[in-house]
Motif scaffolding. Structure first.
Motif, PDB file in Angstrom:
ATOM      1  N   GLN A 249       0.830  -1.204   0.000  1.00  0.00           N
ATOM      2  CA  GLN A 249       0.000   0.000   0.000  1.00  0.00           C
ATOM      3  C   GLN A 249       0.867   1.257   0.000  1.00  0.00           C
ATOM      4  O   GLN A 249       0.574   2.225  -0.714  1.00  0.00           O
ATOM      5  N   MET A 250       1.937   1.247   0.771  1.00  0.00           N
ATOM      6  CA  MET A 250       2.834   2.403   0.816  1.00  0.00           C
ATOM      7  C   MET A 250       3.532   2.576  -0.538  1.00  0.00           C
ATOM      8  O   MET A 250       3.657   3.698  -1.030  1.00  0.00           O
ATOM      9  N   ALA A 251       3.954   1.491  -1.140  1.00  0.00           N
ATOM     10  CA  ALA A 251       4.604   1.571  -2.447  1.00  0.00           C
ATOM     11  C   ALA A 251       3.630   2.087  -3.503  1.00  0.00           C
ATOM     12  O   ALA A 251       4.002   2.909  -4.351  1.00  0.00           O
ATOM     13  N   ASP A 252       2.385   1.635  -3.449  1.00  0.00           N
ATOM     14  CA  ASP A 252       1.374   2.135  -4.394  1.00  0.00           C
ATOM     15  C   ASP A 252       1.113   3.622  -4.173  1.00  0.00           C
ATOM     16  O   ASP A 252       0.934   4.377  -5.130  1.00  0.00           O
ATOM     17  N   TYR A 253       1.097   4.046  -2.923  1.00  0.00           N
ATOM     18  CA  TYR A 253       0.917   5.462  -2.616  1.00  0.00           C
ATOM     19  C   TYR A 253       2.057   6.287  -3.217  1.00  0.00           C
ATOM     20  O   TYR A 253       1.824   7.326  -3.835  1.00  0.00           O
ATOM     21  N   HIS A 254       3.291   5.812  -3.028  1.00  0.00           N
ATOM     22  CA  HIS A 254       4.434   6.518  -3.608  1.00  0.00           C
ATOM     23  C   HIS A 254       4.346   6.544  -5.132  1.00  0.00           C
ATOM     24  O   HIS A 254       4.654   7.571  -5.756  1.00  0.00           O
ATOM     25  N   ALA A 255       3.934   5.435  -5.725  1.00  0.00           N
ATOM     26  CA  ALA A 255       3.812   5.379  -7.183  1.00  0.00           C
ATOM     27  C   ALA A 255       2.802   6.415  -7.675  1.00  0.00           C
ATOM     28  O   ALA A 255       3.054   7.125  -8.659  1.00  0.00           O
ATOM     29  N   LYS A 256       1.674   6.516  -6.990  1.00  0.00           N
ATOM     30  CA  LYS A 256       0.671   7.520  -7.385  1.00  0.00           C
ATOM     31  C   LYS A 256       1.221   8.931  -7.236  1.00  0.00           C
ATOM     32  O   LYS A 256       0.949   9.803  -8.071  1.00  0.00           O
ATOM     33  N   ALA A 257       1.992   9.159  -6.190  1.00  0.00           N
ATOM     34  CA  ALA A 257       2.580  10.489  -5.987  1.00  0.00           C
ATOM     35  C   ALA A 257       3.557  10.811  -7.116  1.00  0.00           C
ATOM     36  O   ALA A 257       3.565  11.937  -7.631  1.00  0.00           O
ATOM     37  N   TYR A 258       4.366   9.830  -7.516  1.00  0.00           N
ATOM     38  CA  TYR A 258       5.297  10.047  -8.633  1.00  0.00           C
ATOM     39  C   TYR A 258       4.543  10.342  -9.927  1.00  0.00           C
ATOM     40  O   TYR A 258       4.911  11.234 -10.688  1.00  0.00           O
ATOM     41  N   GLU A 259       3.483   9.598 -10.166  1.00  0.00           N
ATOM     42  CA  GLU A 259       2.695   9.827 -11.377  1.00  0.00           C
ATOM     43  C   GLU A 259       2.027  11.206 -11.343  1.00  0.00           C
ATOM     44  O   GLU A 259       1.953  11.882 -12.371  1.00  0.00           O
ATOM     45  N   GLN A 260       1.566  11.612 -10.177  1.00  0.00           N
ATOM     46  CA  GLN A 260       0.961  12.938 -10.044  1.00  0.00           C
ATOM     47  C   GLN A 260       2.008  14.022 -10.312  1.00  0.00           C
ATOM     48  O   GLN A 260       1.714  15.018 -10.974  1.00  0.00           O
TER      49      GLN A 260
ATOM     50  N   THR B  80       8.026   8.529 -13.856  1.00  0.00           N
ATOM     51  CA  THR B  80       7.301   7.318 -14.254  1.00  0.00           C
ATOM     52  C   THR B  80       8.111   6.073 -13.896  1.00  0.00           C
ATOM     53  O   THR B  80       7.557   5.069 -13.431  1.00  0.00           O
ATOM     54  N   THR B  81       9.422   6.144 -14.084  1.00  0.00           N
ATOM     55  CA  THR B  81      10.294   5.030 -13.703  1.00  0.00           C
ATOM     56  C   THR B  81      10.263   4.826 -12.194  1.00  0.00           C
ATOM     57  O   THR B  81      10.195   3.684 -11.719  1.00  0.00           O
ATOM     58  N   GLN B  82      10.299   5.915 -11.434  1.00  0.00           N
ATOM     59  CA  GLN B  82      10.216   5.799  -9.977  1.00  0.00           C
ATOM     60  C   GLN B  82       8.891   5.158  -9.558  1.00  0.00           C
ATOM     61  O   GLN B  82       8.860   4.348  -8.626  1.00  0.00           O
ATOM     62  N   ALA B  83       7.821   5.505 -10.238  1.00  0.00           N
ATOM     63  CA  ALA B  83       6.516   4.901  -9.929  1.00  0.00           C
ATOM     64  C   ALA B  83       6.552   3.396 -10.194  1.00  0.00           C
ATOM     65  O   ALA B  83       6.055   2.604  -9.388  1.00  0.00           O
TER      66      ALA B  83
ATOM     67  N   ILE C 276       9.198   1.446 -10.220  1.00  0.00           N
ATOM     68  CA  ILE C 276      10.069   0.826  -9.219  1.00  0.00           C
ATOM     69  C   ILE C 276       9.326   0.687  -7.892  1.00  0.00           C
ATOM     70  O   ILE C 276       9.418  -0.344  -7.214  1.00  0.00           O
ATOM     71  N   SER C 277       8.569   1.692  -7.533  1.00  0.00           N
ATOM     72  CA  SER C 277       7.814   1.645  -6.291  1.00  0.00           C
ATOM     73  C   SER C 277       6.778   0.521  -6.326  1.00  0.00           C
ATOM     74  O   SER C 277       6.631  -0.230  -5.357  1.00  0.00           O
ATOM     75  N   ARG C 278       6.071   0.404  -7.435  1.00  0.00           N
ATOM     76  CA  ARG C 278       5.082  -0.679  -7.549  1.00  0.00           C
ATOM     77  C   ARG C 278       5.762  -2.047  -7.504  1.00  0.00           C
ATOM     78  O   ARG C 278       5.258  -2.985  -6.889  1.00  0.00           O
ATOM     79  N   PHE C 279       6.905  -2.165  -8.156  1.00  0.00           N
ATOM     80  CA  PHE C 279       7.651  -3.424  -8.131  1.00  0.00           C
ATOM     81  C   PHE C 279       8.062  -3.751  -6.699  1.00  0.00           C
ATOM     82  O   PHE C 279       7.940  -4.903  -6.263  1.00  0.00           O
ATOM     83  N   SER C 280       8.541  -2.754  -5.965  1.00  0.00           N
ATOM     84  CA  SER C 280       8.927  -2.974  -4.567  1.00  0.00           C
ATOM     85  C   SER C 280       7.736  -3.454  -3.745  1.00  0.00           C
ATOM     86  O   SER C 280       7.887  -4.314  -2.876  1.00  0.00           O
ATOM     87  N   GLY C 281       6.571  -2.896  -4.026  1.00  0.00           N
ATOM     88  CA  GLY C 281       5.364  -3.331  -3.320  1.00  0.00           C
ATOM     89  C   GLY C 281       5.036  -4.786  -3.596  1.00  0.00           C
ATOM     90  O   GLY C 281       4.703  -5.544  -2.684  1.00  0.00           O
TER      91      GLY C 281
END
Length: 172
Positions: free
Chosen positions: A25-36, A108-111, A113-118
């Motif tokens: 959930q935290m990784a998905d949150y970070h991914a959304k923040a990166y996309e935003q 987008t790459t950071q997002a 990576i964050s999703r992958f980490s999740g």
């Protein structure tokens, strides 16, 4: 005793799974923040490009007005200067666009990576939960984990290990 071990095992398993889900959930949150951030950068770059185009149009208009006011014709050197200025203005706009695209790609790459980490955290938590389950169940059913006082001669003979036999069972 067995009930407490089962409760402890269940808590270990549940805790590992919950931890994995929370990490995801935290990784998905970070991914959304990166996309935003990437979308915001795209909007800011579009605005900046519009401002640059407007600035270039004003400069072009001023240069034409000055050339016309001075009585110089719009052919030859003045036209070449205006064309060179227009080309430079387009390069400036492309540079803004390129810089924005690099930042967007990075976000987008950071997002990703964050999703992958999740996803990795969830997978790891499943393995931790499985390990905790196996470990907990092995402690419940493994006779070597029991106390010496609860080992009976019959049990010692069944398992055949002199270390498991009660002292009164002898050294058969």
């Amino acid at each position: 005793m067995c009930t407490l071990a089962l409760i402890g095992t269940a808590l270990s398993v549940g805790g590992a799974l919950v931890e994995g889900q929370q990490s995801k959930q935290m990784a998905d949150y970070h991914a959304k923040a990166y996309e935003q951030q990437a979308r915001a950068d795209a909007q800011a770059a579009a605005f900046e490009q519009g401002q640059e185009r407007h600035k270039q149009d004003l400069l072009l208009s001023q240069a034409r007005a000055q050339a016309g006011a001075s009585g110089v014709g719009m052919s030859g050197s003045p036209t070449e200067v205006l064309a060179a200025n227009a080309r430079q203005g387009q390069l400036d706009i492309k540079a803004i666009q390129y810089g924005s695209q690099l930042r967007q790609n990075n976000l987008t790459t950071q997002a990703a990576i964050s999703r992958f980490s999740g996803r990795q955290a969830v997978a790891a938590s499943i393995f931790r939960a499985g390990g905790a389950l196996v470990d907990g169940l092995s402690k419940i059913s493994d006779p070597t984990k029991t106390t010496a006082a609860s080992t009976t001669p019959a049990r010692a003979v069944i398992f055949g290990s002199p270390a498991l036999r009660a002292p009164w069972a002898g050294n058969n």
